[in-house]
Design an enzyme around this catalytic site. Structure first.
Site, PDB file in Angstrom:
ATOM      1  N   ASP A 143      -2.442   1.098   7.268  1.00 33.93           N
ATOM      2  CA  ASP A 143      -1.597   0.885   5.928  1.00 33.93           C
ATOM      3  C   ASP A 143      -1.125  -0.569   5.943  1.00 33.93           C
ATOM      4  O   ASP A 143      -1.274  -1.260   4.801  1.00 33.93           O
ATOM      5  CB  ASP A 143      -0.322   1.775   6.015  1.00 33.93           C
ATOM      6  CG  ASP A 143      -0.777   3.093   6.268  1.00 33.93           C
ATOM      7  OD1 ASP A 143      -1.210   3.834   5.212  1.00 33.93           O
ATOM      8  OD2 ASP A 143      -0.752   3.449   7.167  1.00 33.93           O
ATOM      9  N   ASP A 186       1.005  -1.211  -0.082  1.00 32.90           N
ATOM     10  CA  ASP A 186      -0.091  -0.067  -0.112  1.00 32.90           C
ATOM     11  C   ASP A 186       0.802   1.098  -0.086  1.00 32.90           C
ATOM     12  O   ASP A 186       1.653   1.517   1.028  1.00 32.90           O
ATOM     13  CB  ASP A 186      -0.772  -0.037   1.246  1.00 32.90           C
ATOM     14  CG  ASP A 186      -1.952   1.150   1.441  1.00 32.90           C
ATOM     15  OD1 ASP A 186      -2.373   2.060   0.382  1.00 32.90           O
ATOM     16  OD2 ASP A 186      -2.072   1.746   2.518  1.00 32.90           O
ATOM     17  N   GLU A 201      -1.070  -1.449  -4.805  1.00 33.97           N
ATOM     18  CA  GLU A 201      -2.272  -0.872  -5.074  1.00 33.97           C
ATOM     19  C   GLU A 201      -2.070   0.354  -5.969  1.00 33.97           C
ATOM     20  O   GLU A 201      -0.981   1.247  -5.640  1.00 33.97           O
ATOM     21  CB  GLU A 201      -2.778  -0.137  -3.689  1.00 33.97           C
ATOM     22  CG  GLU A 201      -4.148   0.497  -3.716  1.00 33.97           C
ATOM     23  CD  GLU A 201      -4.918   0.933  -2.703  1.00 33.97           C
ATOM     24  OE1 GLU A 201      -6.052   1.218  -2.667  1.00 33.97           O
ATOM     25  OE2 GLU A 201      -4.216   0.455  -1.600  1.00 33.97           O
TER      26      GLU A 201
END
Length: 164
Positions: A141, A7, A68
């Site tokens: 996160d 992430d 991501e």
């Protein structure tokens, strides 16, 4: 197979490491964050991210990496800084692993819940449940990075069904 989920973020880059067995079951091996101090200049923060990712890649030697993709809502300035961090993550991982996959937030939500507009809390609960964790991973996160890795685990399993 070892999957590293990322992430991306400049201040906080989340990571989640999964092991996927031959039956397609995944278990969490590790998760956490790479932090950069906000008082440092951008180039220094990017170098810190690269160093942290290289240490992580040395530790887990993933077979595949899932990252991501960015989602911009309103703050373009913050988005640009995150894009720099994401670029460092992509470059570092592709040089070290080579098998890099990218997923949008909607694809991740769809893969985990069946609904592309699921709320963040739903994604966290499903991630914890699917990985048989005692609670939602912290910080957010890290939980997000595990969700990215799970998305890839599910998606890569399906792609193998249709190979000729």
């Amino acid at each position: 197979m070892i999957i590293l989920g990322i992430d991306p973020g400049l201040a906080t880059l989340g990571y989640g490491i999964l092991e996927k067995d031959a039956n397609g079951n995944s278990r969490a091996l590790d998760y956490g964050v790479v932090l950069t101090p906000k008082e440092e200049r951008l180039p220094t923060r990017l170098a810190i991210l690269e160093e942290g990712l290289n240490k992580l890649l040395d530790k887990c030697t993933p077979d595949e990496v899932a990252v991501e993709e960015l989602f911009f809502s309103k703050n373009v300035t913050t988005g640009i800084a995150v894009a720099h961090a994401r670029g460092v993550a992509l470059l570092t991982c592709v040089k070290r692993c080579g098998r890099l996959f990218e997923y949008t937030p909607m694809q991740i939500k769809q893969a985990l819940t069946g609904y592309g507009k699921a709320e963040k809390r739903q994604i966290q609960l499903v991630t914890a449940n699917l990985l048989h964790l005692k609670g939602i991973p912290r910080p957010d996160d890290a939980a997000d990075a595990l969700a990215v890795a799970l998305c890839h685990s599910f998606t890569s399993r399906l792609s193998g069904l249709y190979s000729i």
